[in-house]
Write an enzyme that holds these catalytic residues in place. Sequence first.
Site, short mmCIF file in Angstrom:
data_model
loop_
_atom_site.label_atom_id
_atom_site.label_comp_id
_atom_site.label_asym_id
_atom_site.label_seq_id
_atom_site.Cartn_x
_atom_site.Cartn_y
_atom_site.Cartn_z
N SER A 133 0.85 -1.19 0.00
CA SER A 133 0.00 0.00 0.00
C SER A 133 0.89 1.24 0.00
CB SER A 133 -0.85 0.05 1.26
OG SER A 133 -1.38 -1.20 1.58
N GLU A 163 3.90 -0.21 -5.35
CA GLU A 163 3.42 -0.63 -6.67
C GLU A 163 3.28 0.60 -7.55
OE1 GLU A 163 3.09 -3.72 -8.00
OE2 GLU A 163 2.93 -2.30 -9.64
N GLU A 167 -3.81 2.15 -13.33
CA GLU A 167 -5.04 1.43 -13.65
C GLU A 167 -5.35 1.57 -15.14
OE1 GLU A 167 -8.19 2.35 -10.87
OE2 GLU A 167 -6.73 2.25 -9.24
N ALA A 225 7.20 10.02 -6.77
CA ALA A 225 6.89 9.67 -8.17
C ALA A 225 5.50 10.18 -8.53
CB ALA A 225 6.97 8.15 -8.36
N CYS A 278 -4.60 7.74 -6.16
CA CYS A 278 -3.24 7.99 -5.67
C CYS A 278 -2.79 9.45 -5.67
CB CYS A 278 -2.24 7.20 -6.50
SG CYS A 278 -2.26 5.46 -6.09
N GLN A 280 -3.89 12.70 -5.66
CA GLN A 280 -4.23 13.70 -4.64
C GLN A 280 -3.85 13.22 -3.25
OE1 GLN A 280 -7.84 15.96 -4.94
NE2 GLN A 280 -8.37 15.48 -2.84
C1 UDX Z 1 -0.99 6.62 -10.95
C2 UDX Z 1 0.48 6.43 -11.35
O1 UDX Z 1 0.60 6.62 -12.76
C3 UDX Z 1 0.94 5.03 -10.97
O2 UDX Z 1 2.34 4.87 -11.25
C4 UDX Z 1 0.70 4.82 -9.48
O3 UDX Z 1 1.06 3.50 -9.12
C5 UDX Z 1 -0.75 5.08 -9.12
O4 UDX Z 1 -1.14 6.39 -9.55
P1 UDX Z 1 -3.34 5.87 -11.94
O5 UDX Z 1 -3.91 6.79 -10.91
O6 UDX Z 1 -3.87 4.50 -12.06
O7 UDX Z 1 -1.76 5.71 -11.70
O8 UDX Z 1 -3.51 6.54 -13.38
P2 UDX Z 1 -2.70 7.60 -14.26
O9 UDX Z 1 -2.57 7.04 -15.62
O10 UDX Z 1 -1.44 8.04 -13.64
O11 UDX Z 1 -3.72 8.82 -14.37
C6 UDX Z 1 -4.08 9.60 -13.25
C7 UDX Z 1 -5.00 10.71 -13.66
O12 UDX Z 1 -4.30 11.70 -14.42
C8 UDX Z 1 -6.19 10.27 -14.53
O13 UDX Z 1 -7.34 10.96 -14.12
C9 UDX Z 1 -5.76 10.69 -15.91
O14 UDX Z 1 -6.84 10.91 -16.77
C10 UDX Z 1 -5.00 11.97 -15.62
N1 UDX Z 1 -4.02 12.34 -16.66
C11 UDX Z 1 -2.96 11.51 -16.91
C12 UDX Z 1 -4.15 13.55 -17.32
O15 UDX Z 1 -5.09 14.30 -17.08
N2 UDX Z 1 -3.18 13.89 -18.24
C13 UDX Z 1 -2.12 13.09 -18.53
O16 UDX Z 1 -1.28 13.49 -19.37
C14 UDX Z 1 -2.00 11.87 -17.83
P1 ADP Z 2 -6.04 -0.35 -3.42
O1 ADP Z 2 -6.41 0.54 -4.56
O2 ADP Z 2 -4.90 0.18 -2.60
O3 ADP Z 2 -5.86 -1.79 -3.81
P2 ADP Z 2 -8.71 -1.00 -2.37
O4 ADP Z 2 -9.58 -0.18 -1.49
O5 ADP Z 2 -9.14 -1.31 -3.78
O6 ADP Z 2 -7.27 -0.29 -2.35
O7 ADP Z 2 -8.43 -2.42 -1.66
C1 ADP Z 2 -8.06 -2.59 -0.35
C2 ADP Z 2 -8.75 -3.88 0.15
O8 ADP Z 2 -8.19 -4.22 1.45
C3 ADP Z 2 -10.26 -3.79 0.36
O9 ADP Z 2 -10.91 -4.78 -0.43
C4 ADP Z 2 -10.47 -4.06 1.88
O10 ADP Z 2 -11.63 -4.82 2.15
C5 ADP Z 2 -9.21 -4.85 2.21
N1 ADP Z 2 -8.85 -4.82 3.64
C6 ADP Z 2 -8.74 -3.77 4.46
N2 ADP Z 2 -8.34 -4.14 5.70
C7 ADP Z 2 -8.19 -5.48 5.67
C8 ADP Z 2 -7.79 -6.50 6.63
N3 ADP Z 2 -7.44 -6.18 7.87
N4 ADP Z 2 -7.77 -7.78 6.22
C9 ADP Z 2 -8.10 -8.12 4.95
N5 ADP Z 2 -8.46 -7.23 4.01
C10 ADP Z 2 -8.52 -5.93 4.35
#
Ligand code: UDX
Ligand code: ADP
Length: 464
Positions: A133, A163, A167, A225, A278, A280
Amino acid sequence: MTTPTDVKRICCIGAGYVGGPTMAMIAAKCPDIRVDVCDINQPRIDAWNSDELPVYEPGLDEVVAGARGKNLFFTTAVEESIAAADLIFVSVGTPTKSYGIGAGRAADLCYIESAARMIAENANGPKIIVEKSTIPVRTAEAIRTILAANSENGQFQVLSNPEFLAEGTAVEDLEAPDRILIGGERTPEGDAAVESLVRVYANWVPRERILTTNLWSSELSKLVANAFLAQRISSINAISALCEETGADVDEVARAIGSDSRIGPKFLKASVGFGGSCFQKDILNLVYLCDHFGLPEVAKYWNSVVTMNDWQKERFSTRIVKTLFNTVRGKRIGVLGFAFKKDTNDTRESAAIYVCRDLLLEGANIALYDPKVPVSTIRADLNYVGISDEVIDKQLTICDSAVEATKAAHGVAVLTEWDEFKTLDFDTIYDNMFKPAFVFDGRNILPHDELRAKGFEVYAIGKG
Ligand code: UDX
Ligand code: ADP
Protein backbone atom coordinates in the site's frame (compact mmCIF):
# COMPACT_ATOMS: atom_id res chain seq x y z
CA MET A 1 17.53 -15.11 9.18
CA THR A 2 20.60 -14.01 7.30
CA THR A 3 20.20 -16.29 4.31
CA PRO A 4 17.44 -15.48 1.85
CA THR A 5 14.16 -17.39 2.30
CA ASP A 6 13.10 -19.65 -0.53
CA VAL A 7 9.57 -18.24 -0.80
CA LYS A 8 7.00 -21.00 -1.33
CA ARG A 9 3.85 -19.41 0.02
CA ILE A 10 2.66 -15.84 -0.27
CA CYS A 11 -0.29 -14.26 1.49
CA CYS A 12 -1.64 -10.90 0.39
CA ILE A 13 -3.90 -8.98 2.76
CA GLY A 14 -6.26 -6.86 0.66
CA ALA A 15 -7.81 -7.93 -2.66
CA GLY A 16 -8.32 -4.48 -4.17
CA TYR A 17 -7.12 -2.71 -7.31
CA VAL A 18 -3.49 -3.24 -6.31
CA GLY A 19 -3.48 -6.56 -4.40
CA GLY A 20 -5.67 -8.50 -6.84
CA PRO A 21 -3.88 -7.83 -10.15
CA THR A 22 -0.38 -7.83 -8.61
CA MET A 23 -0.84 -11.20 -6.93
CA ALA A 24 -2.45 -12.66 -10.06
CA MET A 25 0.68 -11.70 -12.01
CA ILE A 26 3.04 -13.12 -9.37
CA ALA A 27 1.08 -16.39 -9.40
CA ALA A 28 1.12 -16.50 -13.19
CA LYS A 29 4.88 -15.92 -13.35
CA CYS A 30 5.86 -18.11 -10.39
CA PRO A 31 4.04 -21.44 -10.73
CA ASP A 32 6.03 -22.91 -7.81
CA ILE A 33 4.73 -20.33 -5.34
CA ARG A 34 1.25 -20.62 -3.86
CA VAL A 35 -0.41 -17.22 -3.58
CA ASP A 36 -3.41 -16.58 -1.30
CA VAL A 37 -5.16 -13.26 -1.80
CA CYS A 38 -7.24 -12.47 1.29
CA ASP A 39 -9.87 -9.91 2.08
CA ILE A 40 -12.35 -9.37 4.87
CA ASN A 41 -14.92 -8.36 2.28
CA GLN A 42 -16.76 -11.59 1.36
CA PRO A 43 -18.59 -10.22 -1.74
CA ARG A 44 -15.26 -9.00 -3.10
CA ILE A 45 -13.67 -12.43 -2.65
CA ASP A 46 -16.74 -14.06 -4.23
CA ALA A 47 -16.34 -11.75 -7.21
CA TRP A 48 -12.64 -12.67 -7.57
CA ASN A 49 -13.75 -16.32 -7.64
CA SER A 50 -16.43 -15.66 -10.28
CA ASP A 51 -16.40 -14.85 -14.00
CA GLU A 52 -17.06 -11.18 -13.23
CA LEU A 53 -13.95 -9.90 -11.44
CA PRO A 54 -14.43 -6.90 -9.12
CA VAL A 55 -11.68 -4.98 -10.94
CA TYR A 56 -11.93 -4.26 -14.64
CA GLU A 57 -8.51 -4.30 -16.31
CA PRO A 58 -7.80 -5.24 -19.92
CA GLY A 59 -6.15 -8.69 -19.99
CA LEU A 60 -6.73 -9.41 -16.30
CA ASP A 61 -9.42 -12.07 -16.83
CA GLU A 62 -6.95 -14.24 -18.74
CA VAL A 63 -4.17 -13.86 -16.15
CA VAL A 64 -6.54 -14.78 -13.30
CA ALA A 65 -8.13 -17.65 -15.21
CA GLY A 66 -4.69 -19.13 -15.96
CA ALA A 67 -3.64 -19.39 -12.30
CA ARG A 68 -6.82 -19.44 -10.19
CA GLY A 69 -7.37 -22.78 -8.47
CA LYS A 70 -3.83 -23.89 -9.37
CA ASN A 71 -1.50 -21.68 -7.35
CA LEU A 72 -3.73 -18.60 -6.96
CA PHE A 73 -6.51 -18.57 -4.36
CA PHE A 74 -8.91 -15.84 -3.29
CA THR A 75 -10.15 -16.33 0.26
CA THR A 76 -11.48 -14.71 3.41
CA ALA A 77 -9.42 -17.12 5.54
CA VAL A 78 -6.86 -14.44 6.39
CA GLU A 79 -5.64 -16.11 9.61
CA GLU A 80 -4.75 -19.45 8.06
CA SER A 81 -3.09 -17.82 5.09
CA ILE A 82 -0.94 -15.66 7.34
CA ALA A 83 0.10 -18.68 9.38
CA ALA A 84 1.11 -20.65 6.29
CA ALA A 85 2.96 -17.88 4.43
CA ASP A 86 6.70 -17.12 4.23
CA LEU A 87 6.00 -13.70 2.82
CA ILE A 88 3.00 -11.44 3.45
CA PHE A 89 2.06 -8.48 1.28
CA VAL A 90 0.00 -5.78 2.96
CA SER A 91 -2.16 -4.26 0.27
CA VAL A 92 -5.03 -2.65 2.15
CA GLY A 93 -6.40 0.80 1.33
CA THR A 94 -4.86 3.93 2.84
CA PRO A 95 -7.45 6.65 2.21
CA THR A 96 -6.93 10.24 3.26
CA LYS A 97 -8.01 10.68 6.88
CA SER A 98 -11.46 12.20 7.11
CA TYR A 99 -11.45 12.94 10.85
CA GLY A 100 -9.23 14.13 13.70
CA ILE A 101 -5.57 15.11 13.50
CA GLY A 102 -4.39 15.49 9.91
CA ALA A 103 -7.95 15.25 8.53
CA GLY A 104 -8.06 15.88 4.80
CA ARG A 105 -4.31 15.41 4.42
CA ALA A 106 -2.75 12.56 6.39
CA ALA A 107 -3.23 8.94 5.36
CA ASP A 108 -5.59 6.89 7.46
CA LEU A 109 -3.55 3.94 8.63
CA CYS A 110 -6.35 2.10 10.45
CA TYR A 111 -6.41 -0.71 7.86
CA ILE A 112 -2.63 -1.06 7.96
CA GLU A 113 -2.74 -1.23 11.72
CA SER A 114 -5.45 -3.88 11.78
CA ALA A 115 -3.53 -5.91 9.18
CA ALA A 116 -0.35 -5.67 11.31
CA ARG A 117 -2.27 -6.85 14.38
CA MET A 118 -3.71 -9.78 12.44
CA ILE A 119 -0.21 -10.76 11.34
CA ALA A 120 1.11 -10.52 14.89
CA GLU A 121 -1.69 -12.73 16.21
CA ASN A 122 -1.41 -15.41 13.58
CA ALA A 123 2.27 -15.63 12.67
CA ASN A 124 3.94 -18.69 14.08
CA GLY A 125 7.45 -18.35 12.70
CA PRO A 126 9.69 -15.98 10.74
CA LYS A 127 7.85 -13.87 8.19
CA ILE A 128 8.76 -11.23 5.66
CA ILE A 129 6.16 -8.45 5.70
CA VAL A 130 5.97 -6.35 2.55
CA GLU A 131 4.20 -2.97 2.46
CA LYS A 132 2.52 -2.69 -0.92
CA SER A 133 0.00 0.00 0.00
CA THR A 134 1.10 3.58 -0.52
CA ILE A 135 1.88 4.82 2.93
CA PRO A 136 3.51 7.79 4.57
CA VAL A 137 7.23 7.59 5.16
CA ARG A 138 8.18 5.65 8.30
CA THR A 139 5.08 3.46 8.38
CA ALA A 140 7.33 0.41 8.37
CA GLU A 141 8.46 1.47 11.80
CA ALA A 142 4.87 1.54 13.06
CA ILE A 143 4.24 -1.90 11.60
CA ARG A 144 7.43 -3.21 13.20
CA THR A 145 6.47 -1.79 16.58
CA ILE A 146 3.02 -3.39 16.48
CA LEU A 147 4.49 -6.73 15.43
CA ALA A 148 7.16 -6.70 18.13
CA ALA A 149 4.73 -5.74 20.89
CA ASN A 150 2.08 -8.31 19.99
CA SER A 151 3.94 -11.40 19.04
CA GLU A 152 5.90 -13.86 21.11
CA ASN A 153 7.30 -16.19 18.52
CA GLY A 154 7.35 -14.05 15.38
CA GLN A 155 10.57 -12.95 13.76
CA PHE A 156 9.76 -10.25 11.29
CA GLN A 157 11.47 -8.31 8.56
CA VAL A 158 9.51 -5.41 7.13
CA LEU A 159 10.11 -4.38 3.50
CA SER A 160 8.67 -1.61 1.38
CA ASN A 161 7.75 -2.56 -2.19
CA PRO A 162 5.54 0.18 -3.63
CA GLU A 163 3.42 -0.63 -6.67
CA PHE A 164 3.75 1.68 -9.65
CA LEU A 165 1.09 0.13 -11.89
CA ALA A 166 -1.41 2.50 -13.44
CA GLU A 167 -5.04 1.43 -13.65
CA GLY A 168 -6.25 0.55 -17.12
CA THR A 169 -2.77 -0.72 -18.02
CA ALA A 170 -2.18 -2.81 -14.88
CA VAL A 171 -1.47 -6.05 -16.71
CA GLU A 172 1.08 -4.49 -19.10
CA ASP A 173 2.69 -2.58 -16.24
CA LEU A 174 2.98 -5.70 -14.10
CA GLU A 175 4.26 -7.80 -16.99
CA ALA A 176 7.02 -5.37 -17.96
CA PRO A 177 7.55 -2.82 -15.18
CA ASP A 178 9.92 0.13 -15.65
CA ARG A 179 11.34 -0.82 -12.30
CA ILE A 180 10.62 -2.80 -9.15
CA LEU A 181 11.57 -0.96 -5.99
CA ILE A 182 12.36 -2.83 -2.80
CA GLY A 183 13.41 -1.08 0.39
CA GLY A 184 14.70 -2.89 3.44
CA GLU A 185 16.66 -2.42 6.60
CA ARG A 186 20.37 -2.20 5.95
CA THR A 187 21.29 -5.14 8.21
CA PRO A 188 22.28 -8.72 7.28
CA GLU A 189 18.71 -9.84 8.13
CA GLY A 190 17.20 -6.96 6.15
CA ASP A 191 19.44 -7.68 3.14
CA ALA A 192 18.44 -11.35 3.20
CA ALA A 193 14.74 -10.44 3.25
CA VAL A 194 15.24 -8.02 0.35
CA GLU A 195 17.03 -10.73 -1.64
CA SER A 196 14.15 -13.15 -0.96
CA LEU A 197 11.71 -10.75 -2.58
CA VAL A 198 14.14 -9.87 -5.39
CA ARG A 199 14.19 -13.58 -6.30
CA VAL A 200 10.39 -13.68 -6.58
CA TYR A 201 10.37 -10.80 -9.09
CA ALA A 202 13.47 -12.10 -10.88
CA ASN A 203 11.25 -14.90 -12.22
CA TRP A 204 10.20 -12.44 -14.94
CA VAL A 205 11.74 -8.99 -14.33
CA PRO A 206 15.37 -8.42 -15.46
CA ARG A 207 17.62 -7.97 -12.41
CA GLU A 208 18.84 -4.54 -13.55
CA ARG A 209 15.26 -3.28 -13.26
CA ILE A 210 15.00 -4.33 -9.63
CA LEU A 211 16.23 -1.44 -7.48
CA THR A 212 16.99 -1.89 -3.81
CA THR A 213 17.19 0.98 -1.33
CA ASN A 214 16.81 1.62 2.34
CA LEU A 215 13.28 1.50 3.71
CA TRP A 216 12.66 5.21 3.90
CA SER A 217 13.90 5.96 0.39
CA SER A 218 11.54 3.35 -0.99
CA GLU A 219 8.55 4.65 0.95
CA LEU A 220 9.28 8.24 -0.01
CA SER A 221 9.97 7.44 -3.69
CA LYS A 222 6.41 6.30 -4.23
CA LEU A 223 4.98 9.58 -2.93
CA VAL A 224 7.49 11.58 -4.93
CA ALA A 225 6.89 9.67 -8.17
CA ASN A 226 3.18 10.38 -7.95
CA ALA A 227 3.76 14.00 -6.95
CA PHE A 228 6.02 14.56 -10.00
CA LEU A 229 3.51 12.93 -12.35
CA ALA A 230 0.61 14.94 -10.97
CA GLN A 231 2.72 18.09 -11.10
CA ARG A 232 3.18 17.66 -14.86
CA ILE A 233 -0.59 17.46 -15.33
CA SER A 234 -1.25 20.52 -13.16
CA SER A 235 1.49 22.37 -15.05
CA ILE A 236 -0.02 21.66 -18.46
CA ASN A 237 -3.51 22.35 -17.12
CA ALA A 238 -2.35 25.74 -15.83
CA ILE A 239 -1.00 26.45 -19.30
CA SER A 240 -4.31 25.30 -20.84
CA ALA A 241 -6.03 28.26 -19.19
CA LEU A 242 -3.42 30.61 -20.65
CA CYS A 243 -3.83 29.01 -24.09
CA GLU A 244 -7.55 29.69 -23.98
CA GLU A 245 -6.87 33.38 -23.37
CA THR A 246 -4.16 33.74 -25.98
CA GLY A 247 -5.33 31.53 -28.83
CA ALA A 248 -2.48 29.05 -28.45
CA ASP A 249 -3.36 25.34 -28.68
CA VAL A 250 -2.34 23.35 -25.61
CA ASP A 251 -1.79 20.12 -27.57
CA GLU A 252 0.60 21.95 -29.90
CA VAL A 253 2.42 23.46 -26.94
CA ALA A 254 2.64 20.02 -25.29
CA ARG A 255 4.07 18.51 -28.46
CA ALA A 256 6.57 21.33 -28.84
CA ILE A 257 7.87 21.12 -25.28
CA GLY A 258 7.60 17.34 -25.11
CA SER A 259 10.00 16.98 -28.03
CA ASP A 260 12.74 18.26 -25.75
CA SER A 261 14.21 14.99 -24.54
CA ARG A 262 14.78 16.54 -21.12
CA ILE A 263 11.04 17.17 -20.76
CA GLY A 264 9.70 14.14 -22.65
CA PRO A 265 6.25 13.70 -24.23
CA LYS A 266 4.35 11.69 -21.62
CA PHE A 267 1.86 13.00 -19.06
CA LEU A 268 1.35 16.31 -20.82
CA LYS A 269 -2.27 15.80 -21.82
CA ALA A 270 -4.37 18.71 -20.61
CA SER A 271 -7.66 17.54 -19.13
CA VAL A 272 -10.59 18.40 -16.89
CA GLY A 273 -8.29 17.35 -14.02
CA PHE A 274 -6.50 14.31 -12.72
CA GLY A 275 -8.30 11.77 -10.57
CA GLY A 276 -7.56 8.33 -9.22
CA SER A 277 -6.89 6.97 -5.80
CA CYS A 278 -3.24 7.99 -5.67
CA PHE A 279 -2.28 11.43 -6.94
CA GLN A 280 -4.23 13.70 -4.64
CA LYS A 281 -3.89 11.41 -1.64
CA ASP A 282 -0.14 11.03 -2.04
CA ILE A 283 0.48 14.74 -2.53
CA LEU A 284 -1.62 15.61 0.51
CA ASN A 285 0.36 13.05 2.39
CA LEU A 286 3.62 14.60 1.23
CA VAL A 287 2.31 18.03 2.22
CA TYR A 288 1.43 16.72 5.66
CA LEU A 289 4.88 15.21 6.07
CA CYS A 290 6.60 18.45 5.06
CA ASP A 291 4.52 20.44 7.53
CA HIS A 292 5.20 17.86 10.20
CA PHE A 293 8.94 18.17 9.65
CA GLY A 294 8.81 21.98 9.76
CA LEU A 295 9.07 22.63 6.02
CA PRO A 296 6.06 24.87 5.28
CA GLU A 297 7.55 26.26 2.04
CA VAL A 298 7.95 22.76 0.62
CA ALA A 299 4.46 21.87 1.78
CA LYS A 300 3.01 24.93 0.07
CA TYR A 301 4.87 24.21 -3.16
CA TRP A 302 3.41 20.69 -3.49
CA ASN A 303 -0.02 21.71 -2.25
CA SER A 304 -0.36 24.04 -5.23
CA VAL A 305 -0.48 20.98 -7.52
CA VAL A 306 -3.75 19.96 -5.85
CA THR A 307 -5.08 23.53 -5.76
CA MET A 308 -4.52 23.85 -9.51
CA ASN A 309 -6.31 20.54 -10.09
CA ASP A 310 -9.32 21.66 -8.05
CA TRP A 311 -9.42 24.91 -9.99
CA GLN A 312 -9.31 23.08 -13.32
CA LYS A 313 -12.37 20.96 -12.42
CA GLU A 314 -14.27 23.98 -11.17
CA ARG A 315 -13.26 26.03 -14.23
CA PHE A 316 -14.74 23.34 -16.46
CA SER A 317 -18.16 23.24 -14.78
CA THR A 318 -18.28 27.03 -14.59
CA ARG A 319 -17.52 27.15 -18.31
CA ILE A 320 -20.47 24.88 -19.06
CA VAL A 321 -22.85 27.04 -17.05
CA LYS A 322 -21.57 30.30 -18.57
CA THR A 323 -21.73 28.94 -22.10
CA LEU A 324 -25.29 27.72 -21.64
CA PHE A 325 -26.35 31.35 -21.16
CA ASN A 326 -25.52 31.43 -17.46
CA THR A 327 -28.14 28.92 -16.43
CA VAL A 328 -28.46 25.17 -16.63
CA ARG A 329 -31.50 24.89 -14.37
CA GLY A 330 -33.86 22.31 -15.88
CA LYS A 331 -31.56 21.82 -18.89
CA ARG A 332 -30.43 18.36 -19.86
CA ILE A 333 -26.70 17.80 -20.04
CA GLY A 334 -25.31 14.58 -21.47
CA VAL A 335 -22.27 13.43 -19.52
CA LEU A 336 -20.04 10.90 -21.23
CA GLY A 337 -17.76 9.02 -18.83
CA PHE A 338 -17.57 8.82 -15.06
CA ALA A 339 -14.42 6.71 -14.45
CA PHE A 340 -11.27 8.69 -13.59
CA LYS A 341 -9.67 7.48 -16.82
CA LYS A 342 -10.50 5.05 -19.60
CA ASP A 343 -10.30 1.25 -19.29
CA THR A 344 -11.13 1.13 -15.60
CA ASN A 345 -14.31 0.96 -13.53
CA ASP A 346 -12.61 2.94 -10.76
CA THR A 347 -14.08 6.35 -9.96
CA ARG A 348 -12.04 7.36 -6.93
CA GLU A 349 -11.45 11.15 -7.07
CA SER A 350 -12.71 11.20 -10.65
CA ALA A 351 -13.10 14.75 -11.98
CA ALA A 352 -16.55 13.65 -13.20
CA ILE A 353 -17.82 13.42 -9.61
CA TYR A 354 -17.08 17.09 -9.00
CA VAL A 355 -18.29 18.34 -12.36
CA CYS A 356 -21.57 16.42 -11.95
CA ARG A 357 -21.95 17.71 -8.39
CA ASP A 358 -21.54 21.31 -9.54
CA LEU A 359 -24.01 20.89 -12.40
CA LEU A 360 -26.60 19.17 -10.19
CA LEU A 361 -26.29 21.99 -7.65
CA GLU A 362 -26.92 24.44 -10.49
CA GLY A 363 -30.18 22.59 -11.16
CA ALA A 364 -29.14 20.72 -14.32
CA ASN A 365 -30.63 17.38 -15.33
CA ILE A 366 -27.78 15.01 -16.09
CA ALA A 367 -28.03 12.07 -18.46
CA LEU A 368 -24.95 10.01 -17.81
CA TYR A 369 -23.31 7.13 -19.61
CA ASP A 370 -20.16 5.23 -18.67
CA PRO A 371 -19.38 1.84 -20.21
CA LYS A 372 -18.01 0.25 -17.01
CA VAL A 373 -19.06 2.11 -13.86
CA PRO A 374 -22.09 0.62 -12.07
CA VAL A 375 -25.04 2.83 -11.08
CA SER A 376 -24.51 2.04 -7.39
CA THR A 377 -20.97 3.50 -7.55
CA ILE A 378 -22.17 6.67 -9.28
CA ARG A 379 -24.85 7.22 -6.65
CA ALA A 380 -22.47 6.52 -3.76
CA ASP A 381 -19.86 8.91 -5.17
CA LEU A 382 -22.40 11.70 -5.54
CA ASN A 383 -23.78 11.05 -2.04
CA TYR A 384 -20.22 11.31 -0.74
CA VAL A 385 -19.83 14.84 -2.14
CA GLY A 386 -23.12 15.94 -0.59
CA ILE A 387 -25.73 15.23 -3.27
CA SER A 388 -28.84 13.75 -1.68
CA ASP A 389 -30.75 10.73 -2.99
CA GLU A 390 -33.68 13.06 -3.60
CA VAL A 391 -31.64 15.25 -5.97
CA ILE A 392 -30.15 12.18 -7.65
CA ASP A 393 -33.59 10.63 -8.20
CA LYS A 394 -34.95 13.87 -9.62
CA GLN A 395 -32.03 15.12 -11.70
CA LEU A 396 -29.85 12.16 -12.74
CA THR A 397 -30.63 9.58 -15.40
CA ILE A 398 -28.22 6.74 -16.08
CA CYS A 399 -28.21 5.75 -19.74
CA ASP A 400 -27.24 2.58 -21.60
CA SER A 401 -25.42 4.30 -24.43
CA ALA A 402 -23.69 7.54 -25.28
CA VAL A 403 -26.22 8.37 -27.97
CA GLU A 404 -29.08 7.95 -25.47
CA ALA A 405 -27.31 10.27 -23.01
CA THR A 406 -27.12 13.01 -25.62
CA LYS A 407 -30.80 12.89 -26.65
CA ALA A 408 -32.61 16.19 -26.14
CA ALA A 409 -29.54 17.60 -24.43
CA HIS A 410 -28.52 21.25 -24.44
CA GLY A 411 -24.89 20.33 -23.97
CA VAL A 412 -22.68 17.25 -23.94
CA ALA A 413 -19.60 16.96 -21.71
CA VAL A 414 -16.88 14.36 -22.26
CA LEU A 415 -15.29 13.59 -18.90
CA THR A 416 -13.51 10.26 -19.52
CA GLU A 417 -11.49 9.48 -22.64
CA TRP A 418 -13.17 6.12 -23.44
CA ASP A 419 -12.22 5.09 -27.01
CA GLU A 420 -15.85 4.52 -28.01
CA PHE A 421 -16.57 8.27 -27.62
CA LYS A 422 -14.16 9.08 -30.45
CA THR A 423 -16.25 7.33 -33.07
CA LEU A 424 -19.80 8.22 -32.10
CA ASP A 425 -22.44 8.97 -34.71
CA PHE A 426 -22.30 12.74 -34.31
CA ASP A 427 -24.83 13.38 -37.10
CA THR A 428 -27.52 11.59 -35.10
CA ILE A 429 -26.37 13.24 -31.89
CA TYR A 430 -26.58 16.67 -33.51
CA ASP A 431 -30.06 16.02 -34.86
CA ASN A 432 -31.30 14.95 -31.42
CA MET A 433 -29.90 17.88 -29.45
CA PHE A 434 -31.28 21.33 -28.69
CA LYS A 435 -29.68 24.06 -30.78
CA PRO A 436 -27.21 25.57 -30.47
CA ALA A 437 -25.73 22.14 -29.70
CA PHE A 438 -22.78 22.54 -27.33
CA VAL A 439 -19.98 20.04 -26.81
CA PHE A 440 -17.52 20.41 -23.91
CA ASP A 441 -14.56 18.14 -24.50
CA GLY A 442 -12.82 17.70 -21.14
CA ARG A 443 -10.33 15.25 -22.61
CA ASN A 444 -9.62 16.68 -26.06
CA ILE A 445 -10.40 13.42 -27.81
CA LEU A 446 -13.09 14.48 -30.27
CA PRO A 447 -12.52 15.69 -33.86
CA HIS A 448 -13.27 19.33 -33.08
CA ASP A 449 -13.11 20.74 -36.62
CA GLU A 450 -15.38 18.00 -37.93
CA LEU A 451 -17.87 18.71 -35.17
CA ARG A 452 -17.85 22.43 -35.94
CA ALA A 453 -18.47 21.64 -39.58
CA LYS A 454 -21.57 19.65 -38.54
CA GLY A 455 -22.89 22.68 -36.65
CA PHE A 456 -21.76 22.00 -33.06
CA GLU A 457 -20.40 24.74 -30.82
CA VAL A 458 -17.26 23.21 -29.30
CA TYR A 459 -15.33 24.06 -26.15
CA ALA A 460 -12.09 22.12 -25.76
CA ILE A 461 -9.59 22.40 -22.91
CA GLY A 462 -6.73 24.73 -23.75
CA LYS A 463 -7.89 25.61 -27.24
CA GLY A 464 -8.56 29.31 -27.65
C1 UDX B 1 -0.99 6.62 -10.95
C2 UDX B 1 0.48 6.43 -11.35
O1 UDX B 1 0.60 6.62 -12.76
C3 UDX B 1 0.94 5.03 -10.97
O2 UDX B 1 2.34 4.87 -11.25
C4 UDX B 1 0.70 4.82 -9.48
O3 UDX B 1 1.06 3.50 -9.12
C5 UDX B 1 -0.75 5.08 -9.12
O4 UDX B 1 -1.14 6.39 -9.55
P1 UDX B 1 -3.34 5.87 -11.94
O5 UDX B 1 -3.91 6.79 -10.91
O6 UDX B 1 -3.87 4.50 -12.06
O7 UDX B 1 -1.76 5.71 -11.70
O8 UDX B 1 -3.51 6.54 -13.38
P2 UDX B 1 -2.70 7.60 -14.26
O9 UDX B 1 -2.57 7.04 -15.62
O10 UDX B 1 -1.44 8.04 -13.64
O11 UDX B 1 -3.72 8.82 -14.37
C6 UDX B 1 -4.08 9.60 -13.25
C7 UDX B 1 -5.00 10.71 -13.66
O12 UDX B 1 -4.30 11.70 -14.42
C8 UDX B 1 -6.19 10.27 -14.53
O13 UDX B 1 -7.34 10.96 -14.12
C9 UDX B 1 -5.76 10.69 -15.91
O14 UDX B 1 -6.84 10.91 -16.77
C10 UDX B 1 -5.00 11.97 -15.62
N1 UDX B 1 -4.02 12.34 -16.66
C11 UDX B 1 -2.96 11.51 -16.91
C12 UDX B 1 -4.15 13.55 -17.32
O15 UDX B 1 -5.09 14.30 -17.08
N2 UDX B 1 -3.18 13.89 -18.24
C13 UDX B 1 -2.12 13.09 -18.53
O16 UDX B 1 -1.28 13.49 -19.37
C14 UDX B 1 -2.00 11.87 -17.83
P1 ADP C 1 -6.04 -0.35 -3.42
O1 ADP C 1 -6.41 0.54 -4.56
O2 ADP C 1 -4.90 0.18 -2.60
O3 ADP C 1 -5.86 -1.79 -3.81
P2 ADP C 1 -8.71 -1.00 -2.37
O4 ADP C 1 -9.58 -0.18 -1.49
O5 ADP C 1 -9.14 -1.31 -3.78
O6 ADP C 1 -7.27 -0.29 -2.35
O7 ADP C 1 -8.43 -2.42 -1.66
C1 ADP C 1 -8.06 -2.59 -0.35
C2 ADP C 1 -8.75 -3.88 0.15
O8 ADP C 1 -8.19 -4.22 1.45
C3 ADP C 1 -10.26 -3.79 0.36
O9 ADP C 1 -10.91 -4.78 -0.43
C4 ADP C 1 -10.47 -4.06 1.88
O10 ADP C 1 -11.63 -4.82 2.15
C5 ADP C 1 -9.21 -4.85 2.21
N1 ADP C 1 -8.85 -4.82 3.64
C6 ADP C 1 -8.74 -3.77 4.46
N2 ADP C 1 -8.34 -4.14 5.70
C7 ADP C 1 -8.19 -5.48 5.67
C8 ADP C 1 -7.79 -6.50 6.63
N3 ADP C 1 -7.44 -6.18 7.87
N4 ADP C 1 -7.77 -7.78 6.22
C9 ADP C 1 -8.10 -8.12 4.95
N5 ADP C 1 -8.46 -7.23 4.01
C10 ADP C 1 -8.52 -5.93 4.35
